[in-house]
Design a protein around this motif. Structure first.
Motif, PDB file in Angstrom:
ATOM      1  N   SER A  41      37.601  50.297  34.326  1.00 17.21           N
ATOM      2  CA  SER A  41      38.289  49.146  34.901  1.00 17.21           C
ATOM      3  C   SER A  41      37.313  48.053  35.333  1.00 17.21           C
ATOM      4  CB  SER A  41      39.156  49.582  36.081  1.00 17.21           C
ATOM      5  OG  SER A  41      38.381  50.223  37.072  1.00 17.21           O
ATOM      6  N   GLN A  42      36.133  48.457  35.813  1.00 18.18           N
ATOM      7  CA  GLN A  42      35.137  47.476  36.229  1.00 18.18           C
ATOM      8  C   GLN A  42      34.621  46.689  35.023  1.00 18.18           C
ATOM      9  OE1 GLN A  42      31.409  49.028  37.895  1.00 18.18           O
ATOM     10  NE2 GLN A  42      31.568  47.491  39.518  1.00 18.18           N
ATOM     11  N   SER A  80      44.189  46.369  37.403  1.00 13.70           N
ATOM     12  CA  SER A  80      45.027  47.207  38.263  1.00 13.70           C
ATOM     13  C   SER A  80      46.366  47.608  37.629  1.00 13.70           C
ATOM     14  CB  SER A  80      45.267  46.527  39.614  1.00 13.70           C
ATOM     15  OG  SER A  80      45.871  45.264  39.463  1.00 13.70           O
ATOM     16  N   ARG A 132      40.161  39.898  33.286  1.00 14.06           N
ATOM     17  CA  ARG A 132      41.562  40.303  33.471  1.00 14.06           C
ATOM     18  C   ARG A 132      41.638  41.317  34.595  1.00 14.06           C
ATOM     19  NH1 ARG A 132      44.722  39.744  28.678  1.00 14.06           N
ATOM     20  NH2 ARG A 132      46.402  40.639  29.942  1.00 14.06           N
ATOM     21  N   ASP A 133      42.770  41.360  35.252  1.00 18.45           N
ATOM     22  CA  ASP A 133      42.988  42.304  36.346  1.00 18.45           C
ATOM     23  C   ASP A 133      43.316  43.673  35.762  1.00 18.45           C
ATOM     24  OD1 ASP A 133      43.625  43.697  38.614  1.00 18.45           O
ATOM     25  OD2 ASP A 133      45.441  42.548  39.075  1.00 18.45           O
ATOM     26  N   ALA A 161      37.333  44.231  33.797  1.00 13.90           N
ATOM     27  CA  ALA A 161      37.456  43.027  34.626  1.00 13.90           C
ATOM     28  C   ALA A 161      36.315  42.055  34.360  1.00 13.90           C
ATOM     29  CB  ALA A 161      37.498  43.413  36.102  1.00 13.90           C
TER      30      ALA A 161
END
Length: 372
Positions: free
Chosen positions: A316-317, A328, A325-326, A320
């Motif tokens: 996810s890091q 979450s 982009r987010d 981003a």
């Protein structure tokens, strides 16, 4: 910072086309091998000027049956790459090979030229299964070819295995796995048979093991490979530590690579392209690469899809920072999955063996969350 680059070379020649094959290949036409090699060398020279800042760290000859080119032509191509490009001293150079075309001359010349990895299409240890697939070698030939490759000096050999074959049960698959492991390869690629409707086997519509049996086969395969000391680093690929396919891994990591030969694909300077599946047009220089759609959203979605196929998983890091982009929404979707299917460590989410079985559905869920 050094930019690494891969080179993929598509060799379309085959002695005979396998009954299940959907890749671009031409049965026969071996008299065209010299013309193919001359054209390929020309294309390699023309492209080289754009690649001066790059270091080539992987070269992959795919097909088709690249070993049918013979060692001398393979050597000439490798030598041209070394002459025209900056090639890393430790570059991984792979040639796909079928047992029936792994002659002593091919093995000796390819190894001397710097080829350091072979990918052998074996598929099964049962001759009746090989015959049903349209393979033209026996398992005894595969064993002999593997031994000859070892004797020639190859210390990095991958073998292919197919499962969920017509009439195959768990015992016969287990026998094939054990027989291939007895060869002591460094890498195993394992694929469930897919019936493409326009192939000879697809038109025959044979009865394959049902979905539950196929799932049991995959999980048994995973367990056996784990016990044998192989790392399950991608949904269909297992490797001894340090022997993952560096070239194929660059596809899953969206790293740049050049594609050469009819039917090849490439991804270079932010442009994804495909070379038409037309040998005659390619040979005369009229088959121009076709640019494929390559928007930023496509890259982000592609990363989600490819990363969830690997043991490294979705980071996810990285998502981003790279795509702005987010992440979450994807994290929420993945966290809602049952525990047996996904694991979470720091910023990474990766599927388990059981999760790999449901990877298509899980990837769709993650992509839908990204676009919501």
């Amino acid at each position: 910072m050094t930019n690494n680059l891969g080179i993929y070379i598509h060799v379309p020649f085959c002695t005979a086309k396998c009954a299940y094959c959907d890749f671009y290949s031409l049965a026969g036409q071996l008299e065209q091998r010299d013309a193919y090699t001359r054209r390929l060398l020309t294309d390699l020279r023309r492209q080289a000027g754009q690649c001066r800042p790059f270091v080539v760290d992987t070269v992959y000859f795919g097909g088709g049956t690249p070993s049918l080119l013979g060692g001398e032509r393979i050597a000439a191509i490798v030598q041209e790459i070394n002459a025209q490009y900056c090639v890393a001293p430790e570059a991984e150079i792979t040639v796909e090979a079928n047992p029936d075309s792994m002659t002593q001359a091919f093995l000796t010349d390819a190894y001397a030229a710097g080829v350091n990895r072979l990918s052998m299409g074996i598929q099964s240890a049962h001759d009746d299964e090989l015959h049903a697939l349209g393979r033209i070698h026996t398992f005894a030939q595969a064993q002999a070819a593997f031994a000859a490759a070892r004797a020639a000096g190859f210390g990095n050999i991958s073998v292919d295995l197919m499962y969920a074959l017509p009439g195959q049960d768990m015992d016969r698959l287990a026998q094939s796995i054990d027989a291939l492991l007895a060869l002591q390869p460094e890498h195993l690629s394992c694929y469930g048979l897919t019936l493409e409707p326009h192939t000879p086997l697809g038109r025959q519509k044979p009865v394959l093991p049902d979905e539950d049996t196929q799932a049991d086969m995959y999980l048994m395969l995973c367990e056996t490979m784990h016990k044998a000391g192989f790392l399950h680093y991608e949904i269909s690929n297992f490797a001894k530590p340090g022997f993952h396919s560096r070239h194929n891994s660059r596809y899953w990591r969206q790293s740049p690579y050049l594609g050469f030969g009819p039917g090849a694909h490439g991804d270079f300077a932010g442009v994804r392209y495909a070379i038409p599946r037309d040998f005659s047009a390619w040979l005369t220089g009229t088959a121009k690469p076709m640019r494929e759609d390559d928007g930023a959203t496509d890259r982000a979605a592609e990363y989600v899809m490819l990363s969830l196929r690997t043991a490294e998983g979705f980071d996810s890091q990285y998502f981003a920072q790279t795509f702005l982009r987010d992440p979450s929404p994807m994290e929420r979707a993945l966290s809602a999955l049952p525990g047996p299917y996904v694991q979470h460590t720091d910023s990474r989410w990766h599927l388990t063996d059981a999760g790999f079985l449901l990877s298509n559905a899980i990837i769709v869920t993650a992509l839908e969350a990204m676009e919501a």
